[in-house]
Motif scaffolding. Structure first.
Motif, short mmCIF file in Angstrom:
data_model
loop_
_atom_site.label_atom_id
_atom_site.label_comp_id
_atom_site.label_asym_id
_atom_site.label_seq_id
_atom_site.Cartn_x
_atom_site.Cartn_y
_atom_site.Cartn_z
N GLN A 28 0.89 -1.18 0.13
CA GLN A 28 -0.06 -0.03 0.11
C GLN A 28 0.79 1.28 -0.03
N GLU A 29 1.91 1.16 -0.65
CA GLU A 29 2.89 2.55 -0.83
C GLU A 29 2.22 3.46 -1.34
N THR A 30 1.36 3.31 -2.30
CA THR A 30 0.84 4.42 -2.85
C THR A 30 -0.38 5.14 -2.06
N VAL A 31 -0.96 4.34 -1.34
CA VAL A 31 -2.05 4.98 -0.42
C VAL A 31 -1.33 5.69 0.83
N ILE A 32 -0.14 5.13 1.26
CA ILE A 32 0.26 5.86 2.27
C ILE A 32 1.04 7.10 1.88
N GLU A 33 1.58 6.99 0.55
CA GLU A 33 2.18 8.36 0.12
C GLU A 33 1.13 9.27 -0.17
N GLN A 34 -0.18 9.05 -0.71
CA GLN A 34 -1.20 10.02 -0.84
C GLN A 34 -1.84 10.44 0.62
N LEU A 35 -1.77 9.63 1.60
CA LEU A 35 -2.07 9.92 2.99
C LEU A 35 -1.32 11.12 3.48
N PHE A 36 -0.01 10.98 3.26
CA PHE A 36 0.91 11.75 3.97
C PHE A 36 0.88 13.15 3.25
N ILE A 37 0.69 13.01 1.82
CA ILE A 37 0.61 14.33 0.98
C ILE A 37 -0.53 15.01 1.52
N ALA A 38 -1.67 14.61 1.83
CA ALA A 38 -3.05 15.09 2.22
C ALA A 38 -2.62 15.82 3.48
N LEU A 39 -1.90 15.05 4.47
CA LEU A 39 -1.79 15.40 5.80
C LEU A 39 -0.82 16.91 5.53
N ALA A 40 0.21 16.74 5.03
CA ALA A 40 1.22 17.74 4.70
C ALA A 40 0.39 18.92 4.15
N ALA A 41 -0.35 18.95 3.41
CA ALA A 41 -0.73 19.93 2.61
C ALA A 41 -2.30 20.49 3.42
N GLY A 42 -2.29 19.70 4.63
CA GLY A 42 -3.47 20.22 5.41
C GLY A 42 -5.00 19.90 4.97
N GLY A 43 -4.83 18.83 4.39
CA GLY A 43 -6.45 18.27 3.86
C GLY A 43 -6.69 17.01 4.39
N HIS A 44 -8.28 16.90 4.36
CA HIS A 44 -8.58 15.58 4.93
C HIS A 44 -8.71 14.52 3.67
N SER A 45 -8.86 13.14 4.11
CA SER A 45 -9.05 11.95 3.33
C SER A 45 -10.08 11.23 3.39
N LEU A 46 -10.52 10.37 2.26
CA LEU A 46 -11.54 9.60 2.53
C LEU A 46 -10.92 8.14 1.67
N LEU A 47 -10.93 7.05 2.59
CA LEU A 47 -10.54 5.88 1.89
C LEU A 47 -11.53 5.08 1.67
N GLU A 48 -11.42 4.54 0.35
CA GLU A 48 -12.59 3.55 0.09
C GLU A 48 -12.20 2.36 -0.17
N GLY A 49 -12.78 1.00 0.19
CA GLY A 49 -12.16 -0.12 -0.26
C GLY A 49 -13.18 -1.10 0.43
N VAL A 50 -13.03 -2.25 -0.06
CA VAL A 50 -13.79 -3.55 0.34
C VAL A 50 -13.33 -3.88 1.98
N PRO A 51 -14.20 -4.63 2.56
CA PRO A 51 -13.78 -4.85 4.04
C PRO A 51 -12.52 -5.83 4.12
N GLY A 52 -11.81 -5.59 5.23
CA GLY A 52 -10.79 -6.62 5.28
C GLY A 52 -9.44 -6.02 4.85
N LEU A 53 -9.27 -4.71 4.21
CA LEU A 53 -8.16 -4.20 3.61
C LEU A 53 -7.28 -3.40 4.41
N ALA A 54 -7.80 -3.39 5.65
CA ALA A 54 -6.85 -2.59 6.84
C ALA A 54 -6.98 -1.13 6.58
#
Length: 333
Positions: A28-54
């Protein structure tokens, strides 16, 4: 600390965060990078995925890796706005014996909020987050209460089960910088997940980032220059998603009933600045915008019935719009 040193510290902090998260999260490197970019930009994030993907584990691990206060709110059909923001209660003054209203703060008064399965609660309760996400404060009665800084809402939702859910209104989705899709892991990653989670070894995470680190990253990102041709690319790309624009293509008119607003342009530029810093650059390029366009736009576009009937996803529409915009830019050059 100079801006150059601050940029190097930002990259180092991101590497430390990835290393810390890797103790619990596989791949999940891409997911982690996008999350960090959102945090460093001061924004909120919505994560979408089927159950069980952590998804929930990822957000919880992210909070553990930072010196930030954290609360998880499990959104359910019977959750009320006051369960999130807090409410006024009657208390008796021990000295005077008089009763007075006292505000009892809710879980939203934390720096990282995990809004778990946000689409399982009615719009009335979803709207309790709107003011907090945009204004960074909460109004209860006639009083306004400031939220701690930095403040982030990281929400999760399941795209499969629609029965008994309440899709987020467009105004609320627009407050999220990114809609990040969490996909299934690769076979090797899934093998590693099974090995880790069925053994006796615990995966503890030490905090590696502070609120000051994130606020410094936010301030630094705003100093990154953006060339005029990159701004033009952002404007052309976002405006190309609007079917009512005079210059809208026939493809967009047939595929989209509603496009992205100016907030999308703002968010794309801010996120692009952070990505540029993570890539070791002190200026934004069109590559940064192209890399982040899909998570920044996919929740801001409304496909037509024709697009849905043809089975064309929003991500495919965005990819085509990016291709058309790049061709247009090339012709202008």
């Amino acid at each position: 600390m100079s801006d150059t040193a601050s940029a190097a510290a930002l990259v180092a902090n991101f590497q430390k965060l990835k290393t810390a998260l890797s103790r619990r999260i596989v791949g999940q490197e891409t997911v982690i990078e996008q999350l960090f970019i959102a945090l460093a930009a001061g924004g909120h994030s919505l994560l979408e995925g089927v159950p069980g993907l952590a998804k929930t584990l990822l957000v919880k691990s992210l909070a553990d890796a930072m010196h930030l206060s954290f609360r998880r709110i499990q959104f359910t059909p019977d959750l009320m706005p006051a369960d999130i923001t807090g409410t006024e209660i009657i208390q008796e003054d021990a000295e005077t014996g008089r009763r007075k209203l006292t505000f009892q703060s809710g879980p939203i008064f934390s720096q990282i909020i995990l809004a778990d399965e946000i689409n399982r609660t009615p719009p009335k309760t979803q709207a309790a987050l709107l003011e907090a996400m945009q204004e960074k404060h909460v109004t209860v009665g006639q009083e306004t209460f400031e939220l701690p800084k930095p403040f982030f809402v990281l929400a999760t939702q399941n795209p499969i089960e629609q029965e008994g859910t309440y899709p987020l209104p467009e105004a609320q989705k627009d407050r999220f910088l990114f809609l990040i899709k969490v996909d299934y892991p690769s076979r090797d990653d899934e093998r590693e997940i099974v090995n880790r989670t069925t053994g006796s070894e615990s995966q503890d995470i030490d905090a590696v980032l502070t609120a000051e680190d994130l606020q410094a990253a936010q301030q630094l990102a705003r100093k990154v220059p953006v060339p005029d041709h990159v701004i033009d690319f952002v404007l052309d790309l976002v405006r190309a998603t609007r079917p009512n624009e005079p210059t809208a293509s026939e493809y967009v008119k047939s595929m989209l009933s509603w496009g992205a607003g100016p907030r999308a342009s703002q968010m794309l530029v801010l996120a692009g600045k952070v990505r540029a810093l993570l890539q070791g650059r002190t200026h934004v390029t069109t590559d940064d915008i192209e890399a982040l366009a899909t998570p920044a736009l996919r929740h801001r576009l409304v496909p037509t019935f024709h697009a849905e009937a043809e089975g064309i996803s929003v991500d495919q529409i965005i990819a085509e719009i990016i291709k058309q915009t790049k061709k247009s830019e090339t012709r202008v050059l």
